[in-house]
Write a protein that holds these residues in place. Sequence first.
Motif: not given
Length: 230
Positions: A161-165, A173-183, A195-202
Motif C-alpha cells: 500500500i502507499p505510505p498514506n498511513m 503491512f508489507q511484512k504481513m504476507y511473508p509472515e503468514i505464508a511462512e507460518k 510492475g503494475v502498481g504505481g505505473n500510470a500507464a497500466l
Amino acid sequence: MTKTSILKSILSLSIIGIFFSACSTDQKQASDEKEEARLTDSAAQEEKKKTILFFGDSMTAGYGVDQSQAFPALVQDKIDSLGLNYKVINGGLSGETSASGLSRIDWFLEEQPDIFILELGGNDGLRGIQLDETKKNLQGIIDKIEEKYPDTRVILAGMQIPPNMGQEYTAEFQKMYPEIAEKNDLVLIPFLLEGVGGNAALNQPDGIHPTAEGHQLVAKNVWEFLGPVL
C-alpha cells in the motif's frame, strides 16, 4: 383411370409418406440422442476438471474491465492453451475486506477447490484497519480451508500500500504476507501488482485498479508461482 386404380395410387402414396415420415422421425431422434450424448460427455469432462478458486477483492473481480480481461480469466486462457485439466472460478468482490472475506468463505468452499488463491487485505490497508485484525482474518480463512480440505494448495497473493498511513504501518503491512505464508507453509506471490502498481500507464484513472493491459502483467505475475504448482 378406374376408381380401383385411383384408390391403389392413393394407398401407395400414403404408404410412401408414412415410410419417409418414419425415416425422418428416426433420423431426428438419432440426431437428438447424439447431441444429448455429446452434451453429457462435455458435462462429464467439465466435472472432472480440478478447480482453481481466486478469492479476493476488486483486483480479482476485475473492477473497471471486462470479465474476460481480468487476470483470473487470462489465467484460464493460459491453462486452456496448455491443455491442463483445470477450471478457474473468480470469487472476487469489489470492496472486500479480510473480515467480509472470512464471513463469506464457507459458501465458496462448496466449490471444493483444489487450489485456492487468496488475495485479500489491500482494502484493509487503505482503510487503516489494525493489522492484527487483518492477520487474524486471513489466518481464519486459511484455517477454514485446511480444516475442510487438507489437500487443497493455498497460494497467498501479497499486496503493498502507499505510505498514506505512515511508514511504520506501511512497512508492517508489507511484512504481513511473508509472515503468514511462512507460518502456514504457503506459496507466496510477493507482490501481486509487481510492475503494475504505481505505473500510470497500466492503471485506471483512480491509480489503484489495473487496466486490461495491466491485468495481462498481473496474470504473468500469478502464473510465475501458479504454473509450477500445476
